[in-house]
Scaffold this motif. Structure first.
Motif, PDB file in Angstrom:
ATOM      1  N   CYS A   1       0.814  -1.219   0.000  1.00  0.00           N
ATOM      2  CA  CYS A   1       0.000   0.000   0.000  1.00  0.00           C
ATOM      3  C   CYS A   1       0.847   1.268   0.000  1.00  0.00           C
ATOM      4  CB  CYS A   1      -0.920   0.026   1.224  1.00  0.00           C
ATOM      5  SG  CYS A   1      -2.203  -1.243   1.226  1.00  0.00           S
ATOM      6  N   HIS A   2       2.177   1.129  -0.027  1.00  0.00           N
ATOM      7  CA  HIS A   2       3.039   2.297   0.149  1.00  0.00           C
ATOM      8  C   HIS A   2       4.329   2.120  -0.667  1.00  0.00           C
ATOM      9  CE1 HIS A   2       0.491   3.344   3.628  1.00  0.00           C
ATOM     10  NE2 HIS A   2       0.586   2.066   3.971  1.00  0.00           N
ATOM     11  N   THR A   3       4.330   2.597  -1.912  1.00  0.00           N
ATOM     12  CA  THR A   3       5.524   2.474  -2.737  1.00  0.00           C
ATOM     13  C   THR A   3       6.080   3.848  -3.102  1.00  0.00           C
ATOM     14  OG1 THR A   3       4.252   2.403  -4.789  1.00  0.00           O
ATOM     15  CG2 THR A   3       4.754   0.289  -3.736  1.00  0.00           C
TER      16      THR A   3
ATOM     17  N   GLY B   1       4.619   8.173  -4.101  1.00  0.00           N
ATOM     18  CA  GLY B   1       4.708   8.976  -2.888  1.00  0.00           C
ATOM     19  C   GLY B   1       4.345   8.180  -1.650  1.00  0.00           C
ATOM     20  N   PHE B   2       4.596   6.864  -1.686  1.00  0.00           N
ATOM     21  CA  PHE B   2       4.357   5.960  -0.566  1.00  0.00           C
ATOM     22  C   PHE B   2       2.888   5.891  -0.173  1.00  0.00           C
ATOM     23  CE2 PHE B   2       8.833   6.897  -0.477  1.00  0.00           C
ATOM     24  CZ  PHE B   2       9.401   5.651  -0.268  1.00  0.00           C
ATOM     25  N   THR B   3       2.038   5.841  -1.188  1.00  0.00           N
ATOM     26  CA  THR B   3       0.631   5.520  -0.986  1.00  0.00           C
ATOM     27  C   THR B   3       0.239   4.491  -2.038  1.00  0.00           C
ATOM     28  OG1 THR B   3      -1.581   6.455  -0.717  1.00  0.00           O
ATOM     29  CG2 THR B   3      -0.178   7.487  -2.374  1.00  0.00           C
ATOM     30  N   GLY B   4      -1.070   4.303  -2.271  1.00  0.00           N
ATOM     31  CA  GLY B   4      -1.542   3.197  -3.094  1.00  0.00           C
ATOM     32  C   GLY B   4      -0.908   3.080  -4.463  1.00  0.00           C
TER      33      GLY B   4
ATOM     34  N   ASN C   1     -11.674   0.043   5.042  1.00  0.00           N
ATOM     35  CA  ASN C   1     -12.714   1.054   4.870  1.00  0.00           C
ATOM     36  C   ASN C   1     -12.171   2.383   4.374  1.00  0.00           C
ATOM     37  OD1 ASN C   1     -11.334   1.405   7.306  1.00  0.00           O
ATOM     38  ND2 ASN C   1     -13.074   2.399   8.312  1.00  0.00           N
ATOM     39  N   ARG C   2     -10.849   2.497   4.212  1.00  0.00           N
ATOM     40  CA  ARG C   2     -10.240   3.766   3.787  1.00  0.00           C
ATOM     41  C   ARG C   2      -9.095   3.498   2.825  1.00  0.00           C
ATOM     42  NH1 ARG C   2     -10.077   5.029  10.016  1.00  0.00           N
ATOM     43  NH2 ARG C   2     -12.154   5.909  10.342  1.00  0.00           N
ATOM     44  N   LYS C   3      -8.739   4.526   2.068  1.00  0.00           N
ATOM     45  CA  LYS C   3      -7.590   4.429   1.170  1.00  0.00           C
ATOM     46  C   LYS C   3      -6.300   4.544   1.981  1.00  0.00           C
ATOM     47  CE  LYS C   3      -5.775   7.725  -1.168  1.00  0.00           C
ATOM     48  NZ  LYS C   3      -4.656   8.354  -0.461  1.00  0.00           N
ATOM     49  N   PRO C   4      -5.182   4.019   1.453  1.00  0.00           N
ATOM     50  CA  PRO C   4      -3.918   4.129   2.179  1.00  0.00           C
ATOM     51  C   PRO C   4      -3.438   5.579   2.264  1.00  0.00           C
ATOM     52  CG  PRO C   4      -3.796   2.447   0.450  1.00  0.00           C
ATOM     53  CD  PRO C   4      -5.055   3.221   0.218  1.00  0.00           C
ATOM     54  N   GLN C   5      -2.978   5.954   3.451  1.00  0.00           N
ATOM     55  CA  GLN C   5      -2.307   7.244   3.586  1.00  0.00           C
ATOM     56  C   GLN C   5      -0.858   7.118   3.140  1.00  0.00           C
ATOM     57  OE1 GLN C   5      -3.493   8.061   7.809  1.00  0.00           O
ATOM     58  NE2 GLN C   5      -3.746  10.143   7.064  1.00  0.00           N
TER      59      GLN C   5
ATOM     60  N   PHE D   1      -2.616   7.776  10.990  1.00  0.00           N
ATOM     61  CA  PHE D   1      -3.852   7.190  10.493  1.00  0.00           C
ATOM     62  C   PHE D   1      -4.881   8.306  10.300  1.00  0.00           C
ATOM     63  CE2 PHE D   1      -2.667   2.931  12.467  1.00  0.00           C
ATOM     64  CZ  PHE D   1      -2.539   2.269  11.270  1.00  0.00           C
ATOM     65  N   TRP D   2      -5.840   8.023   9.414  1.00  0.00           N
ATOM     66  CA  TRP D   2      -6.895   8.992   9.139  1.00  0.00           C
ATOM     67  C   TRP D   2      -7.645   9.384  10.410  1.00  0.00           C
ATOM     68  CZ3 TRP D   2      -7.031  11.598   4.794  1.00  0.00           C
ATOM     69  CH2 TRP D   2      -6.582  11.029   3.599  1.00  0.00           C
ATOM     70  N   ASP D   3      -7.778   8.423  11.347  1.00  0.00           N
ATOM     71  CA  ASP D   3      -8.526   8.716  12.571  1.00  0.00           C
ATOM     72  C   ASP D   3      -7.610   8.980  13.769  1.00  0.00           C
ATOM     73  OD1 ASP D   3      -7.568   6.176  13.072  1.00  0.00           O
ATOM     74  OD2 ASP D   3      -9.535   5.211  13.128  1.00  0.00           O
ATOM     75  N   MET D   4      -6.325   9.209  13.515  1.00  0.00           N
ATOM     76  CA  MET D   4      -5.346   9.594  14.531  1.00  0.00           C
ATOM     77  C   MET D   4      -5.102   8.507  15.576  1.00  0.00           C
ATOM     78  SD  MET D   4      -6.559  13.516  15.292  1.00  0.00           S
ATOM     79  CE  MET D   4      -5.982  14.917  14.330  1.00  0.00           C
TER      80      MET D   4
END
Length: 481
Positions: free
Chosen positions: A84-86, A90-93, A115-119, A144-147
């Motif tokens: 999910c991080h390459t 930019g180290f996201t999907g 339930n969410r896209k990779p940060q 994380f999106w939800d901290m």
């Protein structure tokens, strides 16, 4: 650019069928390509173990990179963190077809989706430990999106973030953190790990059934920690798991991941100049477009990280393409990821504060934050804009927003500009994103100060996008490693 929005809408419509957890042939092809690239990166990283650096910081970076590309740390030995991080994105999907169609990514159990896209991993280590700022009445920091990776325990949100995916049932899927430690003990980087963290790291008496337990996808039935360890061995496994995560965070903080080598950085250093369109976009970014209110470009003594590390609900519509909506029935192992099914509404930071249906829970909640729950419904962490448009080729699709609803920078900038100007869309409205917008996933705590009616022209939006393009690393090489 209106034509480009039309193309985006067309792709949105094509992908907006009922959510499904079955991967398409195109998605499988993209996954295979990314897996091949992960294998090549892992092989190159492991080759460096023959002559590891003698500097402890660089040793930890090498360890972290080796683990980031290690598929063996997932339950079915098929999914590395890097899935999910390459770096190319930019180290996201890294799978264009998944970004376009599902938004979120499948886990080691390929029928389970998040339930969410990779940060992004890049610049994430620079987030502060999550804390409450009473002056601004807000939580600040974490990952994380939800901290929920607060950093309060390890002093590093990125390290605690790294502890989430290994035991997340819809991601790497291991049933017990000790399984990650056991798998790492069998890997070629074990000697370097022991050199860096001590010979005690893997001195654990593993039970006879360890392989069977760790080959069983989580969540575990019965005991929440199915690897049967004595108290001392459990304590040692926990400490080593922390050290694995700290090593990964060290790599994420390295110049390979958090590089500061964008055109924007070159302009700050006087080594390059913006084009007229880029300069206009930057002026709008700091002015009429109000981007800088949350995506801060820094101030005295600040690095320009293009986030203020708070959370916000910008009113993003629900993404009907998320397979998570179809995960309300027991899968082959009896696991139900999303009991709410199609009625699921992402609670954002409030879900962490309430500890409600968390897919992974790497950090404890400070109980003094409980009263903040209602004020954080629907709010998600403000992402950094660094590397926001980094992609391997112009045709590569990136997804934006916490749920991947937007499929281009132009689309999300247009949304910021017109959310409150355009009417609500009817079902399957062909004008979605041009003449109308769907309703927000939730209107709770929606940001109405800096989003919705910015009065930007089409060319203004294009200028903002042009400026955002200058934030991709790799424009110049660093002077030091």
């Amino acid at each position: 650019m209106v034509a480009l929005i039309g193309l985006w809408i067309s792709s949105q419509t094509e992908a907006a069928a009922q959510p499904d957890t079955t991967l398409s042939p195109q998605a499988l092809e993209g996954i295979a390509q990314v897996e091949g690239e992960i294998d090549r990166n892992e092989a190159a990283t492991l080759a460096r173990l023959a002559a590891p650096p003698d500097n402890q910081v660089q040793q930890l970076e090498l360890l972290g990179k080796a683990m980031l590309y290690d598929k063996q740390l997932s339950v079915n030995r098929n999914e590395a963190c890097a899935f999910c991080h390459t770096p190319e994105t930019g180290f996201t999907g890294p799978v264009s077809e998944l970004n376009r169609t599902t938004g979120s990514y499948p886990g080691s159990v390929r029928t389970r989706f998040s339930n969410r896209k990779p940060q992004t991993h890049s610049y994430a280590p620079l987030s502060p430990v999550l804390h409450y700022n009473p002056g601004q009445g807000d939580l600040v920091g974490g990952n994380f999106w939800d901290m929920r990776a607060t950093g309060r325990r390890l002093g590093n949100p990125s390290a605690e973030q790294a502890e989430g995916p290994p035991t997340n049932p819809v991601e790497m899927g291991l049933p017990d953190p000790a399984c990650a430690v056991y798998r790492a003990s069998q890997r070629p980087y074990r000697a370097l790990f022991e050199q860096s963290w001590g010979a005690q790291a893997f001195a654990i008496k593993w039970p006879a059934e360890i392989e069977q337990v760790c080959d069983t996808p989580g969540p575990p039935t019965g005991s929440t920690l199915p690897v049967q360890l004595g108290a001392a061995d459990r304590g040692l496994a926990n400490a080593t798991f922390d050290q694995m995560a700290q090593s990964i965070a060290n790599y994420e903080a390295s110049a390979e991941v958090t590089a500061f080598t964008s055109k924007y950085d070159a302009v700050l250093a006087g080594k390059a100049a913006f084009t007229p369109q880029e300069q206009r976009g930057y002026d709008l970014f700091r002015g009429q477009a109000q981007c800088n209110a949350c995506h801060r470009d820094g101030g005295p003594g600040e690095d320009p990280l293009f986030t203020d590390f708070t959370a916000s609900n910008i009113g993003t519509p629900a993404n009907p393409r998320l397979p998570y909506y179809a995960e309300q029935q027991p899968d082959a192992r009896g696991y139900v990821a999303n009991p709410a099914g199609a009625s699921y509404v992402d609670p954002g930071v409030a879900g962490f504060l309430a500890e409600h249906n968390l897919l992974s829970h790497p950090s404890a909640v400070d109980l003094r934050w409980r009263p903040l729950e209602s004020g954080n419904i629907g709010r998600v962490q403000v992402p950094t804009l660094r590397n926001v448009d980094k992609r391997p080729d112009p045709g590569f699709v990136k997804a934006y927003g916490h749920n991947g609803y937007f499929l281009s920078l132009k689309a999300i900038v247009h949304f910021y500009n017109t959310r409150d100007v355009l009417p609500r869309c009817a079902a399957h409205d062909p004008g979605e994103g041009t003449t109308c917008w769907p309703a927000p996933e939730t209107t709770a705590n929606m940001n109405k100060s800096h989003v919705g009616n910015l009065g930007l022209s089409d060319s203004d939006e294009d200028a903002v996008v042009a400026f955002l393009d200058t934030l991709s690393d790799g424009f110049f090489s660093r002077d030091t490693p």
